[in-house]
Write a protein that holds these residues in place. Structure first.
Motif, PDB file in Angstrom:
ATOM      1  N   ILE A   1      35.647  32.498  38.639  1.00 53.27           N
ATOM      2  CA  ILE A   1      36.610  33.509  39.070  1.00 53.27           C
ATOM      3  C   ILE A   1      35.884  34.556  39.909  1.00 53.27           C
ATOM      4  N   VAL A   2      36.502  34.960  41.012  1.00 47.30           N
ATOM      5  CA  VAL A   2      36.032  36.101  41.786  1.00 47.30           C
ATOM      6  C   VAL A   2      37.100  37.183  41.680  1.00 47.30           C
ATOM      7  N   SER A   3      36.697  38.341  41.169  1.00 47.81           N
ATOM      8  CA  SER A   3      37.620  39.439  40.877  1.00 47.81           C
ATOM      9  C   SER A   3      37.302  40.600  41.812  1.00 47.81           C
ATOM     10  N   LEU A   4      38.231  40.888  42.739  1.00 51.18           N
ATOM     11  CA  LEU A   4      38.007  41.833  43.840  1.00 51.18           C
ATOM     12  C   LEU A   4      38.852  43.084  43.642  1.00 51.18           C
ATOM     13  N   HIS A   5      38.212  44.267  43.705  1.00 56.74           N
ATOM     14  CA  HIS A   5      38.960  45.467  43.335  1.00 56.74           C
ATOM     15  C   HIS A   5      38.743  46.650  44.260  1.00 56.74           C
ATOM     16  N   LEU A   6      39.658  47.616  44.096  1.00 49.64           N
ATOM     17  CA  LEU A   6      39.591  48.826  44.910  1.00 49.64           C
ATOM     18  C   LEU A   6      38.304  49.581  44.638  1.00 49.64           C
ATOM     19  N   SER A   7      37.975  50.463  45.550  1.00 50.44           N
ATOM     20  CA  SER A   7      36.731  51.222  45.480  1.00 50.44           C
ATOM     21  C   SER A   7      36.544  51.863  44.111  1.00 50.44           C
ATOM     22  N   ALA A   8      35.353  51.708  43.556  1.00 51.99           N
ATOM     23  CA  ALA A   8      35.026  52.335  42.277  1.00 51.99           C
ATOM     24  C   ALA A   8      35.008  53.855  42.381  1.00 51.99           C
ATOM     25  N   GLU A   9      34.991  54.390  43.616  1.00 52.40           N
ATOM     26  CA  GLU A   9      35.076  55.836  43.804  1.00 52.40           C
ATOM     27  C   GLU A   9      36.458  56.371  43.442  1.00 52.40           C
ATOM     28  N   PHE A  10      37.473  55.495  43.474  1.00 56.13           N
ATOM     29  CA  PHE A  10      38.847  55.910  43.229  1.00 56.13           C
ATOM     30  C   PHE A  10      39.295  55.669  41.802  1.00 56.13           C
ATOM     31  N   SER A  11      38.700  54.701  41.126  1.00 53.61           N
ATOM     32  CA  SER A  11      39.279  54.214  39.876  1.00 53.61           C
ATOM     33  C   SER A  11      38.226  53.533  39.018  1.00 53.61           C
ATOM     34  N   GLY A  12      38.484  53.479  37.724  1.00 53.01           N
ATOM     35  CA  GLY A  12      37.619  52.744  36.807  1.00 53.01           C
ATOM     36  C   GLY A  12      37.995  51.279  36.693  1.00 53.01           C
ATOM     37  N   THR A  13      38.832  50.795  37.597  1.00 48.27           N
ATOM     38  CA  THR A  13      39.285  49.398  37.549  1.00 48.27           C
ATOM     39  C   THR A  13      38.114  48.419  37.612  1.00 48.27           C
ATOM     40  N   TYR A  14      37.184  48.679  38.516  1.00 50.38           N
ATOM     41  CA  TYR A  14      36.011  47.818  38.661  1.00 50.38           C
ATOM     42  C   TYR A  14      35.218  47.755  37.352  1.00 50.38           C
ATOM     43  N   ASP A  15      35.027  48.901  36.714  1.00 49.17           N
ATOM     44  CA  ASP A  15      34.279  48.933  35.457  1.00 49.17           C
ATOM     45  C   ASP A  15      35.003  48.163  34.351  1.00 49.17           C
ATOM     46  N   ALA A  16      36.334  48.280  34.313  1.00 47.74           N
ATOM     47  CA  ALA A  16      37.101  47.545  33.308  1.00 47.74           C
ATOM     48  C   ALA A  16      36.971  46.041  33.519  1.00 47.74           C
ATOM     49  N   ALA A  17      37.003  45.627  34.782  1.00 47.32           N
ATOM     50  CA  ALA A  17      36.849  44.200  35.087  1.00 47.32           C
ATOM     51  C   ALA A  17      35.454  43.712  34.696  1.00 47.32           C
ATOM     52  N   LEU A  18      34.440  44.525  34.934  1.00 51.02           N
ATOM     53  CA  LEU A  18      33.073  44.159  34.552  1.00 51.02           C
ATOM     54  C   LEU A  18      32.955  43.945  33.049  1.00 51.02           C
ATOM     55  N   LEU A  19      33.560  44.829  32.271  1.00 53.82           N
ATOM     56  CA  LEU A  19      33.510  44.698  30.819  1.00 53.82           C
ATOM     57  C   LEU A  19      34.162  43.389  30.367  1.00 53.82           C
ATOM     58  N   ALA A  20      35.317  43.084  30.942  1.00 59.31           N
ATOM     59  CA  ALA A  20      36.020  41.866  30.567  1.00 59.31           C
ATOM     60  C   ALA A  20      35.262  40.616  30.995  1.00 59.31           C
ATOM     61  N   ALA A  21      34.562  40.694  32.110  1.00 57.11           N
ATOM     62  CA  ALA A  21      33.860  39.524  32.641  1.00 57.11           C
ATOM     63  C   ALA A  21      32.746  39.052  31.703  1.00 57.11           C
ATOM     64  N   LYS A  22      32.182  39.972  30.925  1.00 57.21           N
ATOM     65  CA  LYS A  22      31.066  39.616  30.053  1.00 57.21           C
ATOM     66  C   LYS A  22      31.424  38.534  29.049  1.00 57.21           C
ATOM     67  N   ASP A  23      32.672  38.537  28.587  1.00 59.45           N
ATOM     68  CA  ASP A  23      33.084  37.589  27.553  1.00 59.45           C
ATOM     69  C   ASP A  23      34.096  36.563  28.061  1.00 59.45           C
ATOM     70  N   ALA A  24      34.240  36.450  29.361  1.00 61.52           N
ATOM     71  CA  ALA A  24      35.202  35.499  29.920  1.00 61.52           C
ATOM     72  C   ALA A  24      34.758  34.059  29.642  1.00 61.52           C
ATOM     73  N   PRO A  25      35.715  33.130  29.537  1.00 64.40           N
ATOM     74  CA  PRO A  25      35.369  31.736  29.224  1.00 64.40           C
ATOM     75  C   PRO A  25      34.707  30.984  30.374  1.00 64.40           C
ATOM     76  N   VAL A  26      34.802  31.529  31.593  1.00 64.73           N
ATOM     77  CA  VAL A  26      34.119  30.946  32.756  1.00 64.73           C
ATOM     78  C   VAL A  26      33.418  32.078  33.495  1.00 64.73           C
ATOM     79  N   PRO A  27      32.439  31.780  34.342  1.00 65.90           N
ATOM     80  CA  PRO A  27      31.739  32.848  35.073  1.00 65.90           C
ATOM     81  C   PRO A  27      32.694  33.653  35.964  1.00 65.90           C
ATOM     82  N   VAL A  28      32.544  34.970  35.915  1.00 68.16           N
ATOM     83  CA  VAL A  28      33.366  35.869  36.732  1.00 68.16           C
ATOM     84  C   VAL A  28      32.458  36.750  37.569  1.00 68.16           C
ATOM     85  N   ARG A  29      32.674  36.739  38.886  1.00 64.00           N
ATOM     86  CA  ARG A  29      31.973  37.654  39.798  1.00 64.00           C
ATOM     87  C   ARG A  29      32.930  38.804  40.097  1.00 64.00           C
ATOM     88  N   VAL A  30      32.545  40.012  39.720  1.00 62.32           N
ATOM     89  CA  VAL A  30      33.378  41.192  39.954  1.00 62.32           C
ATOM     90  C   VAL A  30      32.812  41.957  41.148  1.00 62.32           C
TER      91      VAL A  30
END
Length: 281
Positions: free
Chosen positions: A85-114
């Protein structure tokens, strides 16, 4: 059958629904808090409802998706057959969305590039489309990330707002700049630079600011193959007029998208927003 690499983005990409369906892109919604109501962008609150709330000066804030929402999204993609999975998000300067995706990626069932694209609105959307095209062509996660990053590097975002007050309240632009703009009664032109909103020019009237926005976009587009998106909030006539003029002025125009921004971006820019994204192919 799922492709090898699944593409996930967030609701601030403002991708046309048909493009998302065609490429199998999933958008995780951010949340808009209107008074005491928490509403998902794109499903539970419309841009028009937001504009009305802002005009009535009702309190509006925004928040990131939870890591749990991302984790569920990644599980669905894996269950559908994605091996990455490749997970593409808005600027981390605007939102914590990127950080939330990073946290979820750690335990994902397949590799996730955030990826923090440093973009927002269709600047992010064009990155997601480039990534999806690379994935559709059988690209590896590295290929897909590279395609998105290449598109981001060449993409420019410019916009006009009637007032800097909404950006100032949301902490998205320096208070001193906002106060200076209000004191001089100027109309600001802004740009996205390094994932941040920066003041580009100050123009005396709305009509001159919009004319200058058109000039900047046409110059940036040049004569090569380029995609453009025109965004607005509660200003459809402005957006359509700008889009029509750009159709005439940009010889290499491939795709032109015109859309109203969603509630998350609208909450920070206010009604009257007019923006343009220039994304060379």
């Amino acid at each position: 059958m799922s492709r090898h690499v699944a593409i996930v983005t967030d609701s601030t990409a403002y991708l046309p629904p048909e493009a998302m369906e065609r490429h199998g892109i999933t958008a995780v919604p951010l949340t808009v808090v209107l008074g005491d109501q928490a509403l998902e962008e794109g499903t539970e609150i419309s841009a028009r409802s937001l504009a009305l709330a802002l005009q009535k000066r009702r309190p509006v804030t925004t928040s990131r998706p939870s890591p749990e929402v991302f984790a569920a999204t990644y599980r669905v993609a894996a269950d559908a057959g994605a091996s990455g999975i490749v997970s593409l998000h808005l600027s981390a300067e605007f939102s914590g969305t990127y950080d939330a995706a990073l946290l979820a990626a750690k335990d994902a069932p397949v590799p996730v590039r955030v990826v923090d694209t440093g973009m927002v609105a269709m600047a992010l959307g064009f990155c997601a489309l480039a990534a999806a095209e690379a994935a559709d062509a059988g690209g590896s996660p590295d290929d897909v990330v590279s395609a998105a990053e290449k598109r981001a590097a060449g993409t420019s975002t410019y916009f006009y707002v009637d007032t800097l007050d909404y950006l100032r309240r949301g902490g998205r632009i320096g208070a001193a700049q906002a106060l200076l703009g209000s004191a001089l009664a100027v109309k600001p032109l802004l740009q996205l630079d390094g994932g941040r909103i920066e003041l580009l020019e100050k123009v005396r009237t709305a009509s001159k600011a919009i004319a200058r926005l058109e000039e900047i976009v046409a110059e940036r587009a040049g004569s090569g193959r380029v995609d453009i998106a025109v965004h607005h909030l509660a200003a459809p006539e402005r957006a359509e007029a700008l889009a029509e003029r750009l159709r005439e002025r940009v010889p290499g125009l491939v795709d032109l998208h015109v859309s109203e921004v969603g509630a998350v971006i609208g909450a920070h820019t206010g009604p009257g927003l007019l923006g343009a994204v220039v994304s060379p192919r």
